[in-house]
Design an enzyme around this catalytic site. Structure first.
Site, PDB file in Angstrom:
ATOM      1  N   ASP A  20     -13.495  17.798 -75.400  1.00 37.70           N
ATOM      2  CA  ASP A  20     -14.647  18.020 -74.527  1.00 37.70           C
ATOM      3  C   ASP A  20     -14.126  18.511 -73.182  1.00 37.70           C
ATOM      4  OD1 ASP A  20     -16.499  17.215 -76.215  1.00 37.70           O
ATOM      5  OD2 ASP A  20     -16.812  15.215 -75.400  1.00 37.70           O
ATOM      6  N   ASP A  25     -21.804  13.006 -80.890  1.00 38.06           N
ATOM      7  CA  ASP A  25     -20.447  13.394 -81.292  1.00 38.06           C
ATOM      8  C   ASP A  25     -19.972  12.577 -82.476  1.00 38.06           C
ATOM      9  OD1 ASP A  25     -20.091  15.337 -79.392  1.00 38.06           O
ATOM     10  OD2 ASP A  25     -19.315  13.956 -77.889  1.00 38.06           O
ATOM     11  N   ASP A  38     -17.816  11.908 -76.360  1.00 35.39           N
ATOM     12  CA  ASP A  38     -18.343  10.789 -75.588  1.00 35.39           C
ATOM     13  C   ASP A  38     -19.816  10.542 -75.895  1.00 35.39           C
ATOM     14  OD1 ASP A  38     -19.352  13.030 -74.474  1.00 35.39           O
ATOM     15  OD2 ASP A  38     -18.452  12.773 -72.501  1.00 35.39           O
TER      16      ASP A  38
END
Length: 1243
Positions: free
Chosen positions: A499, A824, A820
């Site tokens: 990410d 996900d 997070d």
């Protein structure tokens, strides 16, 4: 009605807990049964019994706004009456149970039986014992005292078996203890937000009590059951309890039931906690699962459920979901909520339990075995790479050992019978039978000894010690490992999909540019330059249309930055308000959260958030904020300099994108647009018709928010790239922002050939006409893809799955993913290793992950890679050492037994060797700390054998040295030392010095070889860093000390006779020779030993130069490495040039006009630098039969170097054009599965 229920319930209350007669207006049972209802049923029940939720709040003596007073006596009382929010863990196995488990080892059982038979026979004095006619095949008679000592060997074997068992049990016990510690740490970190005495506080989940008012928000995993009392747009994923995959919308009047273990997918709100711990819905399921105890374990299915079900030893709300997941899997409809697991995978995963032999002892607090748990959550990984390789190896070694021991016994028995009854023509006398049986038992014990030494029992131990040690140390490096094998898989990682926000960046958002009132400010504008009307709208839009839990608090220390609490993007916007010398608090107190009319919360589909409020004149106003390209599309007006709305046409929008948004994005800023819209009071709009509502907005301003790259990230990414790991960035940001950040981080370098795609474009390319994803389309994209922007969680999952399933490269990719957000989850589960963020991560993400990054920092991932590789190396070191011992011991026992009818190494001695070599060596070698040099080599990947050629060379080389010396000592030792020969001694003869010297020399050689085993890549300096590992030094010295005691004082039980000083010196001298011999072996170049290549290798398709590179690069030091690499590059270049000269005419064809000329040297270097771009140019080694094919192939290869003329700025569209033009033309030449596929992207 109310009175009746009240009185009725008081009488019940008196029965239940008379002591707490009138404490609260409802009992635990009532609340528990209320929580079992769903939807309208529950609403009716609440209305009938209590009136409404506020009435329940009053009965539970709590306030929906202020929460509980939070005084200690009150909380204590609630815990006593309604229970604590924690589920008691499964009892740990006692030490005795672990001992019993260790005793189940087959080889140990065989030994025990042999020892008992041997003991029994030694106490039985048959009539023919003294009979001269019985077997004297051994020559020499025993004296009386010796016959008495027959029992010693049996007893000594039993004793050493007990030692081995105790050591194993102790290891298991300490590991379990450690795991429970880890588990409790995970629990303590699990916090939840509640309101107490009007203050919003975060408390550990275990502290939540009935009557608490909890704040729930997107991404939470509900820690207890409760009633929804207020909130907006709250949607819950209840699949973990009901198996229904649809999200359930919660509202006070339709469905207020919130259940523990379910996930908040959208929105936010408050709930009144009504049931905790074992009384909550998840707790009830746990209790059901745990009830059957041991019987259930036997039944496979139930055992699985239980394994997962009891994963929650305490208050850990997060762990609950796993349990709930598995409960759902097994209880409800047998369907996992993550439907992405295909059949072939799940098969592979089911075998996990059987094969995961190393993990067996790990009965963790997480319930069942680790592998049980893995079977239960089917969506977890297949068997880890290392486990697979080890299982395979252990089985092979075991088979070899069995064969050897069987042959040994057969040869001994045949030799004895032929010698006694045929050569010496002895008759079989009945009274001699026991004597013969005793001989046969002795032979059997020798056979078992061979087997014991052949099987490396230390392997599982080495793995678990190494993993447990690493896990403990990784905690210090901010890696909280949830699944042990993730630690080792990480060492093999070839790709990391990370990410952006918070992992690569600091997640501290600040507005640095703004576009307000037709002016683009490159820094924070002066408040006086902004029109007051615009300013007021802007402050209201930001203050009201952001979560009220988001705040900016004064710094904790003098001079520090203000603290940002809540959503970081919103914090950035609130900070902007403060920078404009305004305050958002008064606006919020004027319009408290309860008064908000309607909220459209942010989600990954909307990419915006909107809040509707009622104005004093009864009309409505909606404030909106979100990603600028999305919100601007919905704007039809914009505020000008005077604060008046003017028309905003698509033409104006395009201009704004070009002049404002793209420049901001290219500076790496996230652009957020803030807008509003007014609605008349009547007719009231249809708020559920989102498309109409979220339209015709008026743009107030666009801000550019900076989220600076973490200072340590570029270096960490450089390390990854050097270690052969490709880092890809997957983000929801705009593509220009993403590209700018990727360049800052060093994920992409200008002038390289790479792809940056948006989610939409990515989906367009990987899907066929029917909209189905095709693996070969993904294969064309992923090797070059570095940035995936504006991507949804589904895109992330697709990418991860695509890379993992790809067979496009030589080695199958091992992918790590960071995440997070709630959504996900699927990508984290699919990845080989899922990293969740400890600070910013939602509970759902943590639950799906393997490792939690406690500091949310990318550089911690690099540490995880280092530890993972270290685990792999530790195990390889141990293997190299262990196998040398095994090879030597087996051959010595086998040949010794066959030639002299007695093993030179006795059963007890073998057990001691086994104990020190297995247990102590695994401790010593498995606890080597990692070094930075681990990051200088490429990942091993899935197909690399555990035992490289260099290791094979070391094993065989040292075995030759040891065998040569032991056989020399065995056959001419008595002459060298002028002592009596120990060969052909009678049955219970006293221990001889001769055999003691052999045993002692053997152990000394192992001790010094243990130092050699510290290096497995052919390094010269085996002492390098030895003092950094005190455990290693302690174990080597300790083993040496114990060996002295055994030899000098071991006597009969150890078949040892005390040695003189000079004999000791010789033993040590021969042992030291190991170190010198190690240097000799290191001098032999591995590349010459082609015959060793096969050992342990799984698949091998590479051509020779490449394989040399792969093998040797790891095994020679760096100076040599550069030299070797240079040579190989030269060969490679020459090879390629030859091919190109052969087919030079092909390049003149129109297909390749305008592309770059043959590769420059740099592009050859680039090929080397990126393992995944390596092209299998095996053509030069193939006789040129089919010319046409080769020409096209070579032609393609010729152009596979990044054409720098194209794609410099690398906008996705550019590369898109290249791709399409090429694919259409080269389609003819590329058959599926040919290496050409890898080139198509670069043309």
């Amino acid at each position: 009605m109310g009175d009746m229920t009240n009185s009725d319930f008081y009488s019940k209350n008196q029965r239940n807990e008379s002591s707490h007669g009138g404490e609260f207006g409802c009992t635990m049972e009532e609340l528990r049964s209320l929580m079992e209802l769903r939807g309208t049923e529950a609403v009716v029940k609440i209305k009938e019994t209590y009136g409404d939720t506020e009435a329940i709040c009053r009965r539970l003596k709590t306030s929906p706004v202020e929460g509980l007073p939070g005084t200690a006596p009150d909380l204590e009382k609630r815990k006593q009456i309604f229970g604590q929010n924690f589920i008691p863990p499964k009892k740990p196995k006692t030490f005795l149970q672990l001992v019993w488990e260790a005793l189940q080892d087959v080889t140990l059982i065989i030994l025990e039986i042999a020892a008992i038979i041997s003991l029994g026979l030694s106490f039985y004095h048959p009539p023919g014992e003294g009979n001269e006619g019985c077997a004297t095949a051994q020559g020499g008679a025993e004296d009386e005292g010796e016959a008495e000592a027959g029992w010693i060997e049996g007893a000594a074997i039993l004793l050493s078996v007990i030692c081995v068992v105790l050591v194993t049990a102790f290891n298991d016990w300490s590991k379990e203890k450690q795991f429970r510690g880890l588990q409790s740490r995970i629990e303590q970190e699990q916090k939840f937000t509640v309101v107490r005495a009007g203050q919003v506080v975060q408390i550990p989940v275990a502290e939540i009590v009935v009557g608490d008012i909890a704040q729930v928000k997107y991404g939470d995993l509900l820690p207890a059951d409760g009633l929804f009392i207020q909130g907006n747009d709250l949607k819950i994923d209840e699949s973990s309890l009901t198996g229904e995959s649809d999200q359930v919308r919660k509202s006070v009047d339709k469905d207020p039931m919130l259940l523990s273990g379910t996930h908040v997918m959208e929105g936010s709100g408050r709930m009144l906690v009504t049931a905790v711990g074992v009384n909550s819905q998840t707790g009830i399921i746990f209790t059901l699962l745990g009830a059957g105890g041991e019987e259930e374990e036997k039944k496979d299915k139930k055992g699985v459920k239980k394994g997962d079900g009891l994963q929650l030893p305490a208050a850990d709300g997060a762990a609950a979901s796993n349990a709930a997941d598995s409960a759902n899997a097994s209880l409800v409809n047998g369907k996992m909520q993550d439907g992405n697991v295909d059949a072939s995978q799940s098969k592979a995963k089911q075998q996990d339990g059987a094969a995961a032999m190393e993990m067996q002892p790990l009965k963790s607090a997480e319930g069942g075995d680790a592998d049980d748990r893995k079977k239960a959550s089917m969506h977890k990984k297949e068997k880890s790479v290392l486990q697979g390789k080890l299982t395979k190896l252990a089985v092979q070694i075991g088979k070899a050992g069995l064969v050897m021991s069987a042959i040994t016994v057969i040869i001994l028995v045949l030799y004895f019978t032929v010698d006694t009854f045929v050569v010496n023509k002895k008759p079989w006398l009945p009274e001699c039978t026991p004597v013969y049986v005793q001989y046969f038992v002795k032979f059997f014990i020798i056979g078992v000894t061979v087997l014991v030494v052949a099987v490396p029992e230390g392997l599982p131990l080495a793995v678990t010690i190494s993993l447990a040690y690493s896990v403990k140390k990784m905690m210090k490096d901010n890696n909280l490992v949830r699944h042990l094998d993730a630690c080792e898989t990480m060492g093999n990682a070839t790709a990391i999909c990370s990410d952006k926000t918070g992992t690569l960046t600091t997640n501290r958002m600040t507005v640095v540019q703004a576009y307000v009132g037709d002016v683009h400010y490159k820094e924070i504008p002066d408040p006086s330059s902004i029109n007051t009307k615009t300013m007021e709208l802007l402050i209201n839009a930001i203050a009201i249309n952001s979560a009220y839990t988001t705040k900016i608090l004064p710094p904790e220390k003098e001079g520090a930055l203000p603290r940002q609490v809540g959503n970081k993007t919103e914090c950035g916007l609130l900070g902007f308000v403060l920078d404009l010398k305004q305050d958002y608090e008064p606006v919020r107190s004027q319009m408290p959260e309860e008064k908000l009319y309607k909220v459209y919360t942010f989600n990954s589909v909307r990419k915006s958030m909107s809040t509707v409020i009622k104005l004093p004149d009864e009309s409505f106003r909606m404030y909106s904020k979100g990603a600028s390209e999305i919100v601007l599309k919905k704007c039809c007006k914009i505020l000008n300099g005077a604060g008046e709305p003017r028309v905003f046409r698509p033409r104006d929008r395009d201009e704004m994108v070009k002049k404002v948004i793209e420049p901001m994005a290219c500076d790496g800023l996230r652009t957020i647009c803030v807008a509003y819209r007014d609605f008349p009071s009547s007719p009231e709009p249809d708020w559920d018709n989102e498309n109409d509502i979220l339209n015709e907005l008026t743009c107030i301003c666009v801000v550019g928010i900076e989220d600076p790259v973490r200072p340590e990230v570029p270096e960490a990414i450089r390390k990854c790239q050097r270690a052969g790991i490709t880092v890809r960035m997957v983000t929801g940001d705009n593509i220009n922002t993403a590209r700018a950040i990727a360049i800052k981080c060093g994920i992409i370098h200008p002038g390289e050939d790479f792809l940056c795609l948006e989610g939409k474009e990515f989906n367009r390319r990987i899907r066929n006409e029917k909209g189905e994803i095709e693996q070969e389309r993904i294969d064309k994209i992923w090797p070059k893809l570095r940035v995936l922007a504006r991507s949804s969680p589904t895109d992330k999952h697709t990418l991860v799955k695509g890379i993992i399933d790809s067979t496009h490269t030589e080695q199958r990719q091992v992918v790590a993913v960071t995440g997070d957000g709630t959504n996900d989850g699927p990508a984290l589960k699919k990845a080989d290793v899922g990293f969740a963020m400890g600070i910013a991560g939602t509970d759902v993400a943590k639950e799906a992950s393997d490792i939690i990054l406690t500091d949310d920092n990318f550089s911690s991932i690099v540490k995880a890679v280092m530890w993972g590789r270290n685990v792999y190396d530790s195990i390889s070191k141990f293997l190299q050492f262990q196998l040398t011992v095994n090879v030597v011991a087996v051959i010595v026992a086998f040949t010794g037994a066959c030639i002299t009818q007695d093993s030179p190494l006795k059963a007890v001695q073998m057990l001691w060797v086994n104990l020190i070599m297995d247990t102590f060596a695994s401790l010593a070698l498995a606890t080597e700390p990692p070094t930075e040099t681990l990051l200088l080599r490429k990942p091993y990947g899935r197909n690399k054998p555990l035992i490289s050629r260099t290791m094979m060379k070391n094993i065989l080389g040292h075995a030759v040295y040891q065998l040569a010396l032991i056989f020399t000592l065995l056959f001419v030792g008595e002459k060298m030392f002028q002592i009596d020969s120990g060969r052909n001694a009678p049955l219970h003869s006293p221990p001889s010095e001769h055999y003691t010297i052999i045993f002692n020399t053997f152990v000394m050689m192992q001790l010094f070889n243990e130092i050699n085993a510290r290096k497995i890549h052919g390094e010269r300096n085996v002492f390098d860093g030895i003092f950094r590992n005190p455990i290693f030094c302690t174990i080597v010295l300790g083993t040496f000390a114990i060996q002295i005691v055994i030899v000098q004082f071991g006597g009969k039980p150890f078949s040892c006779s005390p040695l003189q000083l000079d004999q000791w010196m010789w033993c040590i001298f021969i042992g030291l020779g190991e170190l010198v011999w190690g240097q000799v072996i290191a001098t032999i170049p591995t590349s010459r030993l082609k015959f060793l290549k096969e050992a342990g290798r799984l698949t091998q398709k590479e051509e020779i130069p490449e394989e040399e590179l792969n093998e040797d690069v790891e095994e020679i030091d760096h100076a040599e490495r550069e030299l070797r690499r240079g040579q190989i590059l030269w060969f490679r270049g020459l090879n390629r040039i030859q091919t190109q000269i052969r087919v030079v005419k092909a390049f003149r064809s129109s297909l390749y006009e305008g592309l770059e000329k043959p590769e420059s040297r740099t592009s050859i270097h680039n090929f080397m630098a990126h393992p995944e771009f390596r092209i299998e140019d095996s053509q030069p080694h193939i006789p040129l039969i089919d010319d046409t094919d080769l020409e096209e192939d070579a032609a393609l290869k010729q152009n596979s170097s990044p054409p720098s003329s194209l794609n410099k700025n690398n906008s996705a569209i550019d590369s898109g054009i290249n791709l399409t033009t090429d694919t259409s033309k080269s389609a003819t030449s590329s058959s599926p599965g040919s290496p050409i596929h890898s080139l198509e992207t670069s043309l």
